[in-house]
Design an enzyme around this catalytic site. Structure first.
Site, PDB file in Angstrom:
ATOM      1  N   LYS A 195       0.832  -1.216   0.000  1.00  0.00           N
ATOM      2  CA  LYS A 195       0.000   0.000   0.000  1.00  0.00           C
ATOM      3  C   LYS A 195       0.856   1.252   0.000  1.00  0.00           C
ATOM      4  O   LYS A 195       0.686   2.140  -0.846  1.00  0.00           O
ATOM      5  CB  LYS A 195      -0.915   0.008   1.239  1.00  0.00           C
ATOM      6  CG  LYS A 195      -1.598   1.363   1.473  1.00  0.00           C
ATOM      7  CD  LYS A 195      -2.507   1.350   2.684  1.00  0.00           C
ATOM      8  CE  LYS A 195      -1.864   1.622   4.016  1.00  0.00           C
ATOM      9  NZ  LYS A 195      -1.671   3.032   4.373  1.00  0.00           N
ATOM     10  N   ASN A 196       1.768   1.340   0.960  1.00  0.00           N
ATOM     11  CA  ASN A 196       2.481   2.613   1.122  1.00  0.00           C
ATOM     12  C   ASN A 196       3.472   2.880  -0.016  1.00  0.00           C
ATOM     13  O   ASN A 196       3.731   4.032  -0.355  1.00  0.00           O
ATOM     14  CB  ASN A 196       3.134   2.682   2.500  1.00  0.00           C
ATOM     15  CG  ASN A 196       2.072   2.824   3.593  1.00  0.00           C
ATOM     16  OD1 ASN A 196       0.932   3.197   3.312  1.00  0.00           O
ATOM     17  ND2 ASN A 196       2.425   2.522   4.836  1.00  0.00           N
TER      18      ASN A 196
ATOM     19  N   CYS B 101      -5.249   7.980   9.177  1.00  0.00           N
ATOM     20  CA  CYS B 101      -5.600   7.499  10.506  1.00  0.00           C
ATOM     21  C   CYS B 101      -5.252   8.522  11.583  1.00  0.00           C
ATOM     22  O   CYS B 101      -4.206   9.157  11.523  1.00  0.00           O
ATOM     23  CB  CYS B 101      -4.870   6.190  10.784  1.00  0.00           C
ATOM     24  SG  CYS B 101      -5.496   4.832   9.785  1.00  0.00           S
TER      25      CYS B 101
ATOM     26  N   ARG C   4       0.785  14.159  13.470  1.00  0.00           N
ATOM     27  CA  ARG C   4       1.171  14.012  12.060  1.00  0.00           C
ATOM     28  C   ARG C   4       1.477  15.364  11.396  1.00  0.00           C
ATOM     29  O   ARG C   4       0.816  15.794  10.447  1.00  0.00           O
ATOM     30  CB  ARG C   4       0.104  13.216  11.296  1.00  0.00           C
ATOM     31  CG  ARG C   4      -0.231  11.908  11.976  1.00  0.00           C
ATOM     32  CD  ARG C   4      -1.000  10.952  11.108  1.00  0.00           C
ATOM     33  NE  ARG C   4      -0.173  10.187  10.195  1.00  0.00           N
ATOM     34  CZ  ARG C   4      -0.615   9.196   9.441  1.00  0.00           C
ATOM     35  NH1 ARG C   4      -1.864   8.839   9.480  1.00  0.00           N
ATOM     36  NH2 ARG C   4       0.195   8.554   8.637  1.00  0.00           N
TER      37      ARG C   4
ATOM     38  N   ASP D  10       3.493   0.324  12.385  1.00  0.00           N
ATOM     39  CA  ASP D  10       2.271  -0.243  11.791  1.00  0.00           C
ATOM     40  C   ASP D  10       2.014  -1.678  12.242  1.00  0.00           C
ATOM     41  O   ASP D  10       0.906  -2.188  12.072  1.00  0.00           O
ATOM     42  CB  ASP D  10       2.362  -0.226  10.253  1.00  0.00           C
ATOM     43  CG  ASP D  10       2.388   1.187   9.712  1.00  0.00           C
ATOM     44  OD1 ASP D  10       2.060   2.120  10.465  1.00  0.00           O
ATOM     45  OD2 ASP D  10       2.743   1.359   8.530  1.00  0.00           O
TER      46      ASP D  10
ATOM     47  N   ARG E 212      -9.344   0.179   3.925  1.00  0.00           N
ATOM     48  CA  ARG E 212      -8.424   1.158   3.333  1.00  0.00           C
ATOM     49  C   ARG E 212      -7.075   0.514   3.015  1.00  0.00           C
ATOM     50  O   ARG E 212      -6.360   0.975   2.123  1.00  0.00           O
ATOM     51  CB  ARG E 212      -8.185   2.319   4.314  1.00  0.00           C
ATOM     52  CG  ARG E 212      -9.353   3.274   4.407  1.00  0.00           C
ATOM     53  CD  ARG E 212      -8.966   4.492   5.198  1.00  0.00           C
ATOM     54  NE  ARG E 212      -7.606   4.880   4.866  1.00  0.00           N
ATOM     55  CZ  ARG E 212      -6.778   5.509   5.672  1.00  0.00           C
ATOM     56  NH1 ARG E 212      -7.163   5.836   6.871  1.00  0.00           N
ATOM     57  NH2 ARG E 212      -5.574   5.823   5.281  1.00  0.00           N
TER      58      ARG E 212
HETATM   59  N1  EPU Z   1       6.512  14.157  11.550  1.00  0.00           N
HETATM   60  C1  EPU Z   1       6.834  15.470  11.883  1.00  0.00           C
HETATM   61  N2  EPU Z   1       6.958  16.371  10.875  1.00  0.00           N
HETATM   62  C2  EPU Z   1       6.788  16.030   9.559  1.00  0.00           C
HETATM   63  C3  EPU Z   1       6.484  14.694   9.230  1.00  0.00           C
HETATM   64  C4  EPU Z   1       6.353  13.770  10.253  1.00  0.00           C
HETATM   65  O1  EPU Z   1       6.988  15.814  13.056  1.00  0.00           O
HETATM   66  O2  EPU Z   1       6.912  16.908   8.697  1.00  0.00           O
HETATM   67  C5  EPU Z   1       6.378  13.178  12.619  1.00  0.00           C
HETATM   68  C6  EPU Z   1       4.958  12.595  12.661  1.00  0.00           C
HETATM   69  O3  EPU Z   1       4.082  13.414  13.399  1.00  0.00           O
HETATM   70  C7  EPU Z   1       5.201  11.243  13.271  1.00  0.00           C
HETATM   71  C8  EPU Z   1       6.604  10.854  12.786  1.00  0.00           C
HETATM   72  O4  EPU Z   1       7.196  12.066  12.334  1.00  0.00           O
HETATM   73  O5  EPU Z   1       5.233  11.365  14.666  1.00  0.00           O
HETATM   74  C9  EPU Z   1       6.647   9.853  11.659  1.00  0.00           C
HETATM   75  O6  EPU Z   1       5.895  10.320  10.554  1.00  0.00           O
HETATM   76  P1  EPU Z   1       6.204   9.887   9.057  1.00  0.00           P
HETATM   77  O7  EPU Z   1       6.217  11.122   8.237  1.00  0.00           O
HETATM   78  O8  EPU Z   1       7.389   8.995   9.017  1.00  0.00           O
HETATM   79  O9  EPU Z   1       4.928   9.023   8.708  1.00  0.00           O
HETATM   80  P2  EPU Z   1       3.861   9.262   7.556  1.00  0.00           P
HETATM   81  O10 EPU Z   1       4.557   9.548   6.285  1.00  0.00           O
HETATM   82  O11 EPU Z   1       2.796  10.174   8.032  1.00  0.00           O
HETATM   83  C10 EPU Z   1       3.937   6.773   6.814  1.00  0.00           C
HETATM   84  C11 EPU Z   1       2.919   5.693   6.549  1.00  0.00           C
HETATM   85  C12 EPU Z   1       2.302   5.245   7.855  1.00  0.00           C
HETATM   86  C13 EPU Z   1       3.403   4.734   8.779  1.00  0.00           C
HETATM   87  C14 EPU Z   1       4.488   5.817   8.964  1.00  0.00           C
HETATM   88  C15 EPU Z   1       5.668   5.343   9.776  1.00  0.00           C
HETATM   89  C16 EPU Z   1       2.124   6.210   4.347  1.00  0.00           C
HETATM   90  C17 EPU Z   1       1.031   6.749   3.504  1.00  0.00           C
HETATM   91  N3  EPU Z   1       1.897   6.222   5.661  1.00  0.00           N
HETATM   92  O12 EPU Z   1       3.220   7.821   7.452  1.00  0.00           O
HETATM   93  O13 EPU Z   1       1.432   4.182   7.532  1.00  0.00           O
HETATM   94  O14 EPU Z   1       2.857   4.430  10.030  1.00  0.00           O
HETATM   95  O15 EPU Z   1       4.951   6.237   7.671  1.00  0.00           O
HETATM   96  O16 EPU Z   1       6.252   4.233   9.195  1.00  0.00           O
HETATM   97  O17 EPU Z   1       3.136   5.752   3.851  1.00  0.00           O
HETATM   98  C18 EPU Z   1      -0.407   2.748   7.851  1.00  0.00           C
HETATM   99  O18 EPU Z   1      -0.110   2.214   6.762  1.00  0.00           O
HETATM  100  O19 EPU Z   1      -1.233   2.273   8.649  1.00  0.00           O
HETATM  101  C19 EPU Z   1       0.266   3.987   8.229  1.00  0.00           C
HETATM  102  C20 EPU Z   1      -0.204   4.793   9.174  1.00  0.00           C
END
Ligand code: EPU
Length: 433
Positions: free
Chosen positions: A25-26, A119, A124, A310, A402
């Site tokens: 998915k991701n 989610c 985030r 995850d 999803r």
């Molecule tokens: N964060 C910041 N600033 C930013 C970006 C992130 O402080 O600009 C913080 C977030 O608040 C969080 C941490 O950094 O506490 C990690 O966030 P990250 O950006 O790595 O995660 P994401 O891109 O929002 C993706 C996956 C998530 C998965 C996370 C961690 C996608 C679409 N989503 O989220 O997947 O949990 O990486 O591996 O790729 C899921 O599939 O269930 C899911 C939530």
């Protein structure tokens, strides 16, 4: 009349047999947004047929791409784009809608994306994404409507990420591949889906090196071309199946799964007494064999190659029946223990303080109606239902849909007994596919 789909799980059936891992998915979410970086046709294979991917298809169409999607393959041709804004309703459907900021910036030098959905597992933030765009020369405006990015031209730069954010790494890559000059993303995310995006961009003619390490180096190119590309297997679906097999004392072979992506989970499963092997034939696959009660274990979620956040929720479901006390620290998302409230209703014993959950393993869980609070919470409740005595009903399964392609089909093929039902007022009927 309002229809509500839910899963009814008859617990206590051992999972046994073979199952195929679906497409990631991701990885797919990042790759689909990257397809608008070229005017030419991209054919993306091995996509999961899940709601997040359907939402990406809808966004691509609104932006003006010609899209066909059937049988896990999407054909995308973004010859011309007619819009550079993602509509509210679609942006709110999923987190990854924000990848269109980077992709639109790269392709047309401007993009608008309302604050994305996804989610509710923590705050985030997007400050690191914005840092990446600004480093490349874009102006970023935020208001109550969302985020706009605009640049007269993009030029390569060094982007130091304060945290190795998956989303910020991907968004910066999307914006940088067509920028003039070289970009270095330092303290980049190393997740398999980031590497898969880099491989896809390179197949389109980009020059991305170092994905999977701390520093990603991108040499901007003037143009990208179309290509055919198959998405990697889903690390988290694979992990969910591994945990489900372990939770039911099962013997399951997951074909098409990549053992190297699963090392953190494998290490923990071995610690609790589960056997994890490949077939020994060089084929990509993972075999899980388990019997008896799992032992307790501690772990802490971390960016890849650490234990993935995850899989924390599915793993805590399994540890709720472990022999002894497990301590789990969630370091990535601050609100990712909400599923424990539901597991408590099934007889699980937990205390949560700040980001640490203490799980006192019980002999067994007991089925009851529970509600998914997010995607992986839903997967955790399904695993709990498989282990529980009696019948568990999991509600709000739109979260599960999803990210998992008909989760019950794969589990039922392995011997689980899960029905997808719809409740229409007081009536219950079996839901069609
Ligand atoms: N964060 C910041 N600033 C930013 C970006 C992130 O402080 O600009 C913080 C977030 O608040 C969080 C941490 O950094 O506490 C990690 O966030 P990250 O950006 O790595 O995660 P994401 O891109 O929002 C993706 C996956 C998530 C998965 C996370 C961690 C996608 C679409 N989503 O989220 O997947 O949990 O990486 O591996 O790729 C899921 O599939 O269930 C899911 C939530």
């Amino acid at each position: 009349m309002q229809k509500e789909a839910f899963l009814r799980i008859h617990g206590g059936f051992r999972l046994e047999g073979e199952v195929f891992a679906g497409g990631g998915k991701n990885a797919a979410l990042a790759i689909l947004s990257a397809a608008i970086l070229t005017e030419e046709l991209c054919v993306i294979e091995n996509l999961p047929m899940i709601d997040d991917i359907f939402a990406m298809r809808d966004i691509l169409q609104v932006l003006g791409a010609k899209v066909e999607f059937s049988k896990n393959v999407m054909r995308i041709e973004a010859r011309t784009l007619r819009a550079h804004a993602v509509p509210d309703a679609l942006a709110h459907k999923l987190r990854a809608s924000y990848y269109f900021l980077g992709a639109l910036l790269g392709r047309t030098q401007e993009g608008i994306v309302p604050f994305p959905g996804g989610c509710a597992i923590g705050s985030r933030l997007m400050d690191q994404h914005i840092k990446g765009f600004e480093a490349l020369g874009a102006h970023v405006y935020e208001d109550s409507e969302g985020i706009s990015v605009k640049a007269s031209s993009l030029r390569g730069s060094v982007v130091y990420l304060d945290i190795p954010s998956v989303g910020a790494t991907i968004n910066t890559m999307l914006a940088a591949v067509l920028a003039a000059g070289s970009t270095e993303i330092v303290n980049a995310g190393k997740e398999p889906h980031i590497v898969d995006l880099a491989n896809f961009l390179n197949a389109m003619g980009a020059s991305v090196r170092g994905a999977g390490t701390d520093t990603i180096r991108i040499k901007g190119v003037p143009k990208l071309h179309g290509c055919s590309y198959a998405v990697i297997p889903d690390q988290i679906e694979t992990g969910t199946l591994m945990i489900a097999a372990a939770a039911t004392g099962g013997d399951v072979l997951i074909r098409g799964a990549l053992p190297t992506h699963m090392e953190a989970l494998t290490a923990k499963l071995l610690e609790i007494g589960v056997r994890v092997d490949d077939t020994g034939t060089g084929e990509d696959s993972i075999r899980i064999r388990s019997e008896g009660r799992p032992r307790r274990v501690n772990f802490k979620t971390q960016p890849y190659p650490g234990f993935p956040t995850d899989l924390q929720q599915p793993m805590t479901a399994l540890l709720s029946v472990a022999d002894g006390v497990s301590v789990i620290q969630e370091t990535i998302f601050e609100s990712r223990f909400r599923h424990l409230e539901e597991l408590r209703r099934m007889g699980g014993k937990f205390t949560v303080k700040d980001r640490i959950a203490v799980i006192e393993g019980v002999e067994h869980l007991t089925g009851c109606p529970v509600t998914a609070t997010d995607l992986r919470a839903g997967a955790a409740l399904v695993i709990a239902g498989l282990m529980a005595q009696g019948v568990t009903e999991v509600h709000d399964i739109h979260y599960i849909d999803r990210g998992y392609e008909f989760i019950e089909r794969k589990l039922n093929a392995l011997g689980a007994k899960i029905e997808r039902l719809e409740r229409i007022g007081p009536l219950e009927i079996a839901a069609g596919d």
